[in-house]
Enzyme design. Structure first.
Site, PDB file in Angstrom:
ATOM      1  N   GLY A 191     -27.446   2.131  27.762  1.00  0.00           N
ATOM      2  CA  GLY A 191     -26.416   1.439  28.487  1.00  0.00           C
ATOM      3  C   GLY A 191     -26.340  -0.084  28.423  1.00  0.00           C
ATOM      4  O   GLY A 191     -27.560  -0.628  28.544  1.00  0.00           O
TER       5      GLY A 191
ATOM      6  N   GLY B 248     -34.309   3.713  19.016  1.00  0.00           N
ATOM      7  CA  GLY B 248     -33.949   3.617  20.503  1.00  0.00           C
ATOM      8  C   GLY B 248     -33.372   2.379  20.877  1.00  0.00           C
ATOM      9  O   GLY B 248     -33.056   1.413  20.101  1.00  0.00           O
TER      10      GLY B 248
ATOM     11  N   ASP C 110     -32.874   1.019  13.450  1.00  0.00           N
ATOM     12  CA  ASP C 110     -32.011   1.270  14.299  1.00  0.00           C
ATOM     13  C   ASP C 110     -31.197  -0.066  15.039  1.00  0.00           C
ATOM     14  O   ASP C 110     -32.171  -0.546  15.738  1.00  0.00           O
ATOM     15  CB  ASP C 110     -32.479   2.274  15.301  1.00  0.00           C
ATOM     16  CG  ASP C 110     -31.363   2.848  16.469  1.00  0.00           C
ATOM     17  OD1 ASP C 110     -30.265   2.302  16.190  1.00  0.00           O
ATOM     18  OD2 ASP C 110     -31.924   3.670  17.107  1.00  0.00           O
TER      19      ASP C 110
ATOM     20  N   GLY D  91     -25.641  -2.560  30.262  1.00  0.00           N
ATOM     21  CA  GLY D  91     -26.374  -3.208  31.550  1.00  0.00           C
ATOM     22  C   GLY D  91     -27.839  -2.991  31.653  1.00  0.00           C
ATOM     23  O   GLY D  91     -28.617  -4.031  31.791  1.00  0.00           O
TER      24      GLY D  91
ATOM     25  N   ASP E 221     -27.479  -6.232  23.072  1.00  0.00           N
ATOM     26  CA  ASP E 221     -28.069  -6.359  24.344  1.00  0.00           C
ATOM     27  C   ASP E 221     -29.144  -7.232  24.492  1.00  0.00           C
ATOM     28  O   ASP E 221     -29.519  -7.972  25.368  1.00  0.00           O
ATOM     29  CB  ASP E 221     -28.028  -4.896  24.841  1.00  0.00           C
ATOM     30  CG  ASP E 221     -26.965  -4.299  24.797  1.00  0.00           C
ATOM     31  OD1 ASP E 221     -25.600  -4.959  24.943  1.00  0.00           O
ATOM     32  OD2 ASP E 221     -26.853  -3.258  24.630  1.00  0.00           O
TER      33      ASP E 221
ATOM     34  N   LYS F 200     -23.683 -12.701  15.200  1.00  0.00           N
ATOM     35  CA  LYS F 200     -23.142 -12.429  13.802  1.00  0.00           C
ATOM     36  C   LYS F 200     -23.818 -11.356  13.099  1.00  0.00           C
ATOM     37  O   LYS F 200     -23.995 -11.522  12.061  1.00  0.00           O
ATOM     38  CB  LYS F 200     -22.937 -13.762  13.259  1.00  0.00           C
ATOM     39  CG  LYS F 200     -22.037 -14.567  13.893  1.00  0.00           C
ATOM     40  CD  LYS F 200     -21.871 -15.923  13.077  1.00  0.00           C
ATOM     41  CE  LYS F 200     -20.900 -16.909  13.717  1.00  0.00           C
ATOM     42  NZ  LYS F 200     -20.836 -18.195  13.116  1.00  0.00           N
TER      43      LYS F 200
ATOM     44  N   ILE G 133     -27.693   7.475  30.010  1.00  0.00           N
ATOM     45  CA  ILE G 133     -28.675   8.225  29.198  1.00  0.00           C
ATOM     46  C   ILE G 133     -28.237   8.341  27.744  1.00  0.00           C
ATOM     47  O   ILE G 133     -26.841   8.974  27.402  1.00  0.00           O
ATOM     48  CB  ILE G 133     -28.831   9.787  29.686  1.00  0.00           C
ATOM     49  CG1 ILE G 133     -29.250   9.703  31.370  1.00  0.00           C
ATOM     50  CG2 ILE G 133     -29.833  10.540  29.042  1.00  0.00           C
ATOM     51  CD1 ILE G 133     -28.975  11.004  31.877  1.00  0.00           C
TER      52      ILE G 133
END
Length: 291
Positions: free
Chosen positions: A38, A272, A231, A40, A237, A206, A11
């Site tokens: 997270g 987000g 953001d 993952g 990820d 990079k 969270i």
């Protein structure tokens, strides 16, 4: 083919701030939001939105049941997302006016995976499948070893970075994803040049300078698309998830890099982490506009 991601589910508590707080400073935020994050979970959603087939393996507390539902809504298989009695993992994230961030993580349920859960998750895996791992859960070395014994390909996004852990993982992975600072630290730890790291495939992100991918004696590079970031949380990820998904779907590395770079460029223009990851249709539209 499919990707099995043994990964964290957090969270995210996001505070936009005028600047990062200094030692001893109490700072009033500009805004606050909570959402799914997270490494993952972010990477699994990126994989799915890129068109990949993804099964997520992880744990949440009762406070994180909505996060499991959100993963399922994104098209992931969540049969092996288990509910714990304790708290879910969480991250407290500060984002400044430049879109940069600082993050503090609490592992929570992410650190309670069991060998039985890992074994169950890999029972029906095929040798053509990928296993994806990060450093936000326990059991990653055991999972990598089991996956290799079954003939799976193992991808390892070595973050949050710990050079000693990464060095132990290297013999058991086929692809490692790191940023350029982490790559240099890992090379120093293993006392060898980055390009000599004993892993078949090396993805190095990079930031605003793009990314490189080395596969044996072949090397590929991509420049980052120029955007105004809002953001940067989850950008790496997004890149990793998209890149692995497109490789798994049969794209050549250069194409996979371009698609992943476009996805990350879109993602950083939105607030987000998981909620900011674009669908593949948006990525193709972006690439059409930026030929």
């Amino acid at each position: 083919m499919a990707v099995i991601n043994i990964g964290s589910i957090n969270i995210d508590y996001v505070h936009r701030v005028p600047h990062f707080p200094q030692a001893g400073e109490t700072l009033r935020n500009l805004s606050y939001a909570a959402g799914l994050g997270g490494k993952g979970a972010n990477q699994s959603i990126a994989l799915a939105l890129a068109g990949g087939q993804v099964a997520h393996v992880g744990r949440v507390g009762e406070d994180g049941l909505w996060a499991k539902a959100k993963l399922a809504d994104a098209g992931l298989n969540t049969d092996n997302v288990v509910t714990d009695e304790g708290a879910s993992g969480h991250a407290v994230i500060y984002v400044d006016d430049e879109g940069e961030n600082t993050i503090v993580i609490h592992g929570g349920a992410n650190e309670t995976l069991t060998s039985e859960q890992i074994t169950t998750a890999l029972e029906l895996a095929q040798p053509s499948d990928w296993l994806l791992l990060q450093n936000e859960t326990n059991m990653i070395l055991q999972a990598a070893q089991l996956a290799k014994s079954k003939g799976l390909k193992v991808a390892y996004a070595a973050a949050p970075f710990d050079a000693a852990i990464a060095a132990k993982m290297i013999p058991h992975v086929d692809l490692i994803a790191v940023n350029e600072i982490e790559a240099a630290q890992l090379a120093d730890t293993m006392n060898m040049p980055v390009n000599d790291l004993p892993v078949d495939k090396i993805l190095i992100t990079k930031g605003s300078k793009g990314a490189t991918f080395t596969d044996g004696d072949q090397s590929f590079g991509i420049e980052a698309f120029k955007v105004d970031p809002v953001d940067t949380t989850g950008a790496g990820d997004t890149f990793t998830g998209y890149f692995l998904a497109r490789l798994d779907l049969g794209d050549d590395p250069a194409t996979a890099l371009k698609i992943a770079s476009a996805a990350a460029a879109i993602q950083v223009t939105r607030p987000g982490a998981a909620d900011a990851i674009p669908h593949i249709s948006e990525v193709f539209e972006f690439l059409e506009r930026h030929k």
